[in-house]
Motif scaffolding. Structure first.
Motif, short mmCIF file in Angstrom:
data_model
loop_
_atom_site.label_atom_id
_atom_site.label_comp_id
_atom_site.label_asym_id
_atom_site.label_seq_id
_atom_site.Cartn_x
_atom_site.Cartn_y
_atom_site.Cartn_z
N LEU A 284 0.55 -1.33 0.05
CA LEU A 284 -0.02 0.10 0.03
C LEU A 284 0.72 1.48 -0.15
O LEU A 284 0.30 2.39 -0.06
CB LEU A 284 -0.84 -0.08 1.04
N TYR A 290 -3.41 -2.38 -8.51
CA TYR A 290 -4.27 -3.34 -7.68
C TYR A 290 -3.60 -3.83 -6.46
O TYR A 290 -2.56 -4.55 -6.43
CB TYR A 290 -5.17 -4.20 -8.36
N ARG A 319 -7.16 2.09 -0.78
CA ARG A 319 -6.80 1.35 -1.93
C ARG A 319 -6.86 0.01 -1.71
O ARG A 319 -6.56 -0.68 -2.81
CB ARG A 319 -5.41 1.83 -2.31
N HIS A 321 -8.43 -3.55 -1.64
CA HIS A 321 -9.76 -4.36 -1.99
C HIS A 321 -9.97 -5.64 -0.97
O HIS A 321 -9.25 -6.54 -1.36
CB HIS A 321 -9.87 -4.56 -3.35
N VAL A 347 -11.32 -2.48 -11.87
CA VAL A 347 -10.23 -1.40 -11.22
C VAL A 347 -9.26 -0.71 -12.46
O VAL A 347 -9.29 0.40 -12.56
CB VAL A 347 -9.48 -1.83 -10.23
#
Length: 371
Positions: A284, A290, A319, A321, A347
């Motif tokens: 992250l 993704y 961000r 998922h 996405v």
């Protein structure tokens, strides 16, 4: 070109000419993007597609004509073209094609292109589709080592190479119009960037199905787990490579080496905080395409709490998922992999994941119609 390259190379090596149609530009709902290719081989076989089936019959005949007369041409099919409608372009879009004869003389660099693609290295082919006499049909191939071929003038070559490399860096194909020394040129650039990567962390049963789905989507897939008894190539035949390492350590090393980028997708499937939190904390913090993580809603909430405690910001957590995938009602590993793949595509492409039957407007996004 990547999809049809094995057939094209086979015929090229055999010394026989091939008709090749390439999508140069599209508008509105054209189903194939620039760079899509249809081949017509010496035996009359067709390989590839330029319209999802809409105008293939008409393009097939054009390819045969170009092989016979060796004269390249640009053609456009669209909703305002009666002939195109008769040929079946019912999707509502417009497509411009460049049709040419390919053989050893017209494309001497094809072996080089094939070698770069096979090695996973970025390469671009820039072909002059419109310009002064003597330039049309000539091409330049650009790889990491430099440029190969010429359009007939060093200044022109340099201008075209700069535009082509910009498209290659962006991973896009299309027509550019450099103007060296006042010349009017249209150059079709077909870019074959190195494949984007999918990093699957966690050598669990779902990972095998996700690896197959990622490979189907065109990713170079790596499965990574710190447990050597589970992280074996035999368990993950769909992966390009299986790595035994701690996920966070592997991701950090790949990022430091420049082997992940803004196209990379990360799927964390272990739903074990010992593995998940360190690798997600690092993922992250990177500009990835993704980042998803498997687990129940309770696991997802606990994971978010642990990530906050580890210093991950709310903006970064937005961000993530998790739970991973779209709500398709899937239960098996294969069905789960489809839901994960669908979310990655949504996405990446900006889709909403809703049924198309319930939406209005264009299916395929595109540029405004040409005048």
């Amino acid at each position: 070109m990547r999809e049809v390259l094995p057939d094209l190379l086979h015929w090229w090596r055999a010394g026989v000419p091939v008709g090749m149609a390439t999508v140069a530009r599209t508008w509105h709902s054209a189903p194939r993007r620039p760079g899509a290719t249809l081949l017509v081989g010496p035996d009359g076989s067709a390989v590839g597609s330029v319209s999802g089936g809409c105008v293939e019959a008409a393009v097939y005949e054009l390819c045969r004509e170009v092989v016979a007369d060796a004269t390249p041409r640009s053609v456009r099919f669209g909703v305002s073209d009666d002939d195109a409608l008769a040929a079946g372009l019912t999707c509502g879009g417009t497509v411009e094609l460049y049709v040419e004869r390919v053989d050893r003389e017209s494309f001497p660099q094809l072996d080089l292109v094939a070698a770069e693609v096979a090695a996973g290295r970025p390469v671009a082919v820039a072909t002059c589709v419109d310009g002064p006499p003597g330039r049309r049909g000539r091409r330049i191939v650009l790889d990491a080592e430099g440029r190969h071929g010429s359009l007939g003038d060093p200044a022109v070559d340099a201008a075209v190479a700069a535009e082509a490399r910009a498209l290659l860096r962006a991973g896009r194909s299309g027509v550019v119009r450099p103007r060296p020394a006042g010349e009017e040129l249209s150059v079709l650039v077909v870019a074959a960037p190195a494949p984007a990567r999918m990093l699957v962390f966690g050598a669990v049963d779902f990972a095998a199905a996700v690896a197959h789905a990622g490979r189907f989507l065109g990713y170079r897939v790596t499965v990574c787990d710190a447990r050597p008894v589970f992280a074996t190539p035999q368990r993950f035949p769909g992966a390009h490579e299986v790595v035994v390492d701690w996920p966070h350590r592997y991701l950090a090393a790949e990022a430091a080496a420049g082997r992940v980028d803004a196209r990379t997708v990360v799927c964390v499937l272990t739903h074990d905080a010992r593995f998940d939190v360190p690798v997600l904390r690092h993922a992250l913090d990177l500009p990835l395409a993704y980042v998803g993580a498997m687990g129940s809603r309770r696991t997802a909430e606990d994971r978010r709490r642990r990530l906050r405690e580890a210093g991950v910001t709310e903006a970064a957590l937005a961000r993530l998922h998790a739970p991973i995938g779209l709500d398709l009602g899937g239960q098996t590993p294969e069905e789960t992999a489809v839901s994960i793949a669908a979310e990655i595509v949504a996405v990446r492409r900006g889709g909403g994941g809703a049924p198309l039957s319930r939406l209005a407007g264009r299916i395929h996004a595109g540029a405004p119609a040409p005048r």
